[in-house]
Design an enzyme around this catalytic site. Structure first.
Site, PDB file in Angstrom:
ATOM      1  N   SER A  99      -4.456   7.264  -1.668  1.00 32.08           N
ATOM      2  CA  SER A  99      -4.767   6.030  -2.372  1.00 32.08           C
ATOM      3  C   SER A  99      -6.204   6.179  -3.149  1.00 32.08           C
ATOM      4  O   SER A  99      -6.287   7.377  -3.897  1.00 32.08           O
ATOM      5  CB  SER A  99      -4.823   4.736  -1.565  1.00 32.08           C
ATOM      6  N   ASP A 216       5.846   0.407  -3.701  1.00 30.53           N
ATOM      7  CA  ASP A 216       4.447   0.226  -3.620  1.00 30.53           C
ATOM      8  C   ASP A 216       3.881  -0.942  -4.635  1.00 30.53           C
ATOM      9  O   ASP A 216       4.416  -1.009  -5.757  1.00 30.53           O
ATOM     10  CB  ASP A 216       3.525   1.352  -4.339  1.00 30.53           C
ATOM     11  N   HIS A 272       2.857   0.967   0.336  1.00 38.22           N
ATOM     12  CA  HIS A 272       1.636   1.757  -0.029  1.00 38.22           C
ATOM     13  C   HIS A 272       1.268   2.502   1.172  1.00 38.22           C
ATOM     14  O   HIS A 272       0.860   1.911   2.040  1.00 38.22           O
ATOM     15  CB  HIS A 272       0.639   0.800  -0.167  1.00 38.22           C
TER      16      HIS A 272
END
Length: 327
Positions: A99, A216, A272
């Site tokens: 991320s 996501d 995610h």
């Protein structure tokens, strides 16, 4: 006699230890995370076990708080010095970024002078082309109000210097503010002031693995994981990677890597940063396994197989002789 000599040679050769250099990897974690997090520790342990390579988590400051409030130019400087001071990485290493950690990982790759070479770069849910909203908030009234307020000041010096996610927020309809105020992403993507060194380092990668989660809801848009984004000045249509200016004009060398077959666009499902063990083994581990180590392993297995085929007739023959003598 000749066959016996050959057998002895292979017995000696295959009994020798195979001396190999396993390429290590480093992990840069995401926002609100730290290297002491048990889940992250297990993630690295699994990758190390499956790839037979050493993994290291690179912590920036105190982890959780600094992931929110330390600007990325400073985070990158700290990470750069840590990488350069690790003797384990001196012959080269791989990067796995999670991320927001991709801002640090790519910063090290592109900006870090006199650093050891990065071989493969694996990205999970990275906001490479930008983030059009405040991460981890949601869609409720307070989040909407907060987003509206931040939109007004996100490119101010105070926010840029004290709120890390603001360094990669790119509001498509405020490109003037983005150009003048955003302190990190434009430089990282070689967007306005082109730097040939950044592009050269990016295109030196052997492989770039871009993993996007199809469900996501943290990244807006999720296609930013693949460098896809909104067009300049508008929220629609969403542009696939190959139709963005970053790709077409080859700002950082993404098109160069892609045309050379060195970019892997991967889709997983789960949420995610939620990736299954099977997907980790399929999409990450192959790029952590040292090719020379794999070749040596295959060679040794082939030699051992040949040795067994050579020894089998001899064992059968000796058994026949023993049976003839004692029967």
């Amino acid at each position: 006699m000749a066959s016996a000599a050959v057998i002895r040679f292979f017995i000696i050769f295959t009994s020798l230890p195979v001396i190999i250099h396993s390429t290590p990897f480093v992990v840069f974690h995401g926002i609100a995370d730290s290297c002491s997090n048990e889940g992250l520790k297990q993630f690295i342990e699994h990758l190390s076990e499956w790839s037979n390579s050493h993994g290291y988590c690179i912590e920036i400051g105190n982890g959780i708080l600094d992931s929110w409030f330390m600007p990325f130019d400073k985070q990158t400087e700290i990470a750069c010095e840590k990488v350069k001071n690790m003797s384990e990485l001196s012959k080269g290493y791989n990067i796995v970024s999670l991320s927001q950690g991709n801002m640090v990982g790519r910063g090290v790759l592109e900006f870090c002078d006199e650093a050891p070479p990065v071989k493969n770069y694996i990205s999970l849910a990275g906001p490479h082309a930008g983030e059009a909203s405040i991460p981890f908030c949601g869609s409720g009234f307070l989040c909407t109000l907060l987003a509206d307020l931040i939109d007004l000041v996100v490119y101010s010096d105070f926010v840029q210097e004290n709120f890390a996610p603001s360094n990669y927020i790119k509001i498509p309809t405020d490109l003037d503010g983005y150009r003048e105020g955003c302190k990190f992403l434009p430089k990282l993507n070689n967007e306005f002031e082109k730097n040939a060194t950044y592009k050269e380092r990016f295109t030196s990668l052997q492989n770039l693995v871009l993993i996007m989660d199809d469900s996501d809801s943290v990244l807006i848009p999720k296609e930013s994981s693949w460098f896809g984004y909104f067009p300049d000045g508008s929220w629609e249509p969403l542009l696939p990677t190959q139709e963005t200016r970053l790709y077409i004009e080859d700002w950082i060398g993404l098109r160069t890597l892609d045309e050379a077959g060195r970019v892997k666009f991967v889709t997983v499902t789960g949420g995610h940063l939620e990736i299954s063990d099977d997907d980790m083994k399929k999409y990450i581990v192959p790029y952590l396994v040292d090719e020379k180590a794999l070749e040596n392993s295959i060679m040794k297995e082939s030699l051992e197989s040949y040795q067994n085929r050579m020894l089998m007739p001899r064992v059968i023959s000796e058994n026949m002789v023993e049976n003839k003598i004692f029967n």
